[in-house]
Design an enzyme around this catalytic site. Sequence first.
Site, short mmCIF file in Angstrom:
data_model
loop_
_atom_site.label_atom_id
_atom_site.label_comp_id
_atom_site.label_asym_id
_atom_site.label_seq_id
_atom_site.Cartn_x
_atom_site.Cartn_y
_atom_site.Cartn_z
N ARG A 35 0.85 -1.20 0.00
CA ARG A 35 0.00 0.00 0.00
C ARG A 35 0.88 1.24 0.00
O ARG A 35 1.97 1.22 0.58
CB ARG A 35 -0.87 0.03 1.27
CG ARG A 35 -1.97 -0.99 1.29
CD ARG A 35 -2.65 -1.03 2.64
NE ARG A 35 -3.36 0.19 2.99
CZ ARG A 35 -4.59 0.49 2.58
NH1 ARG A 35 -5.25 -0.34 1.81
NH2 ARG A 35 -5.17 1.60 2.95
N LEU A 78 1.75 4.96 1.28
CA LEU A 78 1.55 5.65 2.56
C LEU A 78 1.09 7.08 2.31
O LEU A 78 1.47 7.71 1.32
CB LEU A 78 2.86 5.66 3.35
CG LEU A 78 3.33 4.26 3.78
CD1 LEU A 78 4.75 4.32 4.35
CD2 LEU A 78 2.38 3.65 4.81
N ASN A 106 12.12 1.46 2.25
CA ASN A 106 11.50 0.40 1.46
C ASN A 106 12.60 -0.33 0.69
O ASN A 106 13.66 0.23 0.42
CB ASN A 106 10.50 0.98 0.46
CG ASN A 106 9.79 -0.09 -0.36
OD1 ASN A 106 9.42 -1.14 0.17
ND2 ASN A 106 9.61 0.15 -1.65
N HIS A 109 13.10 -2.52 -2.92
CA HIS A 109 12.43 -2.72 -4.20
C HIS A 109 13.32 -3.58 -5.12
O HIS A 109 14.53 -3.35 -5.18
CB HIS A 109 12.14 -1.36 -4.85
CG HIS A 109 11.43 -1.48 -6.16
ND1 HIS A 109 10.09 -1.76 -6.26
CD2 HIS A 109 11.91 -1.42 -7.43
CE1 HIS A 109 9.74 -1.85 -7.53
NE2 HIS A 109 10.81 -1.64 -8.26
N ASP A 112 8.62 8.11 -0.07
CA ASP A 112 7.84 9.35 -0.17
C ASP A 112 6.44 8.96 -0.63
O ASP A 112 6.08 7.78 -0.60
CB ASP A 112 8.53 10.38 -1.06
CG ASP A 112 8.65 9.92 -2.51
OD1 ASP A 112 7.99 8.92 -2.89
OD2 ASP A 112 9.38 10.57 -3.27
N GLU A 113 5.67 9.94 -1.08
CA GLU A 113 4.26 9.63 -1.39
C GLU A 113 4.09 8.88 -2.71
O GLU A 113 3.01 8.39 -3.01
CB GLU A 113 3.45 10.92 -1.42
CG GLU A 113 3.26 11.50 -0.03
CD GLU A 113 2.88 12.97 -0.09
OE1 GLU A 113 2.05 13.33 -0.94
OE2 GLU A 113 3.43 13.75 0.72
N GLY A 114 5.14 8.80 -3.51
CA GLY A 114 5.02 8.14 -4.81
C GLY A 114 5.27 6.65 -4.71
O GLY A 114 5.53 6.11 -3.63
N HIS A 139 16.27 -11.64 -4.62
CA HIS A 139 15.88 -11.75 -3.19
C HIS A 139 17.09 -12.07 -2.32
O HIS A 139 17.22 -11.55 -1.21
CB HIS A 139 14.80 -12.81 -3.02
CG HIS A 139 13.46 -12.35 -3.49
ND1 HIS A 139 12.46 -13.20 -3.91
CD2 HIS A 139 12.95 -11.10 -3.62
CE1 HIS A 139 11.41 -12.50 -4.27
NE2 HIS A 139 11.68 -11.22 -4.11
N GLU A 158 18.66 -8.88 -1.72
CA GLU A 158 17.82 -8.05 -0.83
C GLU A 158 18.07 -8.43 0.63
O GLU A 158 18.17 -7.55 1.50
CB GLU A 158 16.33 -8.26 -1.14
CG GLU A 158 15.89 -7.67 -2.46
CD GLU A 158 14.38 -7.82 -2.68
OE1 GLU A 158 13.85 -7.09 -3.51
OE2 GLU A 158 13.74 -8.66 -2.02
C1 GRF Z 1 10.56 -8.02 -2.37
O1 GRF Z 1 11.01 -8.40 -3.62
C2 GRF Z 1 10.68 -6.55 -2.20
O2 GRF Z 1 11.72 -6.01 -2.95
C3 GRF Z 1 9.36 -6.03 -2.70
O3 GRF Z 1 8.42 -7.00 -2.32
C4 GRF Z 1 9.07 -8.25 -2.19
C5 GRF Z 1 8.72 -8.76 -0.83
O4 GRF Z 1 9.13 -10.07 -0.64
N1 GRF Z 1 9.06 -4.73 -2.18
P1 GRF Z 1 9.07 -10.71 0.80
O5 GRF Z 1 7.61 -10.61 1.29
O6 GRF Z 1 10.00 -9.97 1.69
O7 GRF Z 1 9.48 -12.14 0.60
#
Ligand code: GRF
Length: 203
Positions: free
Chosen positions: A91, A93, A107, A109, A141-143, A171, A174
């Site tokens: 969602r 914010l 966040n 991404h 931010d809001e975008g 992942h 990440e």
């Molecule tokens: C990740 O790829 C993240 O970059 C994106 O949503 C996915 C979330 O995966 N915003 P998880 O729920 O952490 O496994």
Amino acid sequence: MTRVGVLASGNGTNLQALIDALNREGSSVQVAVTICNVPGAKALARAQQAGVATELLPSKGVTDRTAYDAQLVGLLHKHRIDLVCLAGYMRLLTPGFLQAFPNQVLNIHPSLLPAFPGMHAIRQALEAGVKVTGCTVHFVDEGTDTGPIIAQTAVPVLDGDDENKLAERIHHQEHRLYPAVVSKLAAEPFSIQGRRVMTQGAF
Ligand code: GRF
């Protein structure tokens, strides 16, 4: 102690990575609450399994985003949260939420922003034929995925990649990058100059 609140909607593998890296004996940064907007999401079970407090605030059918986000802010204050991490939180914010946590909402991404914002970043990278994609941690931010970039990791696109294979490698990165950024921002000063985030050293 920096108390992190994680907002999640789904599987929660990034939540898990944050908990595994941060919630250790003696750590000065801890995931203190996980707030989920989807009943039954795996993220909730992961937090519970790790002994992290959880809050469920269902968003289905909610049309007043401002009122919903005010409730979210209330829950985060209740848990004395200093830093908010979105981890697959689906969602946008509202301004009121972001004003309550200025420069305190992150966040992650799955692309090298500003390329491929939005829901289908990995598919779009494949369709575009890029040879390198990756992941980005940014202030919110809001975008949609538009806030100042904090850190990025590149991931090569390999011959034979499909969405699943590429997603798995992104992942993996990440799960390394997000906890590293959270630890560093909690421990060291940073500044935001225009759209550039200045931190000390690399991630
Ligand atoms: C990740 O790829 C993240 O970059 C994106 O949503 C996915 C979330 O995966 N915003 P998880 O729920 O952490 O496994």
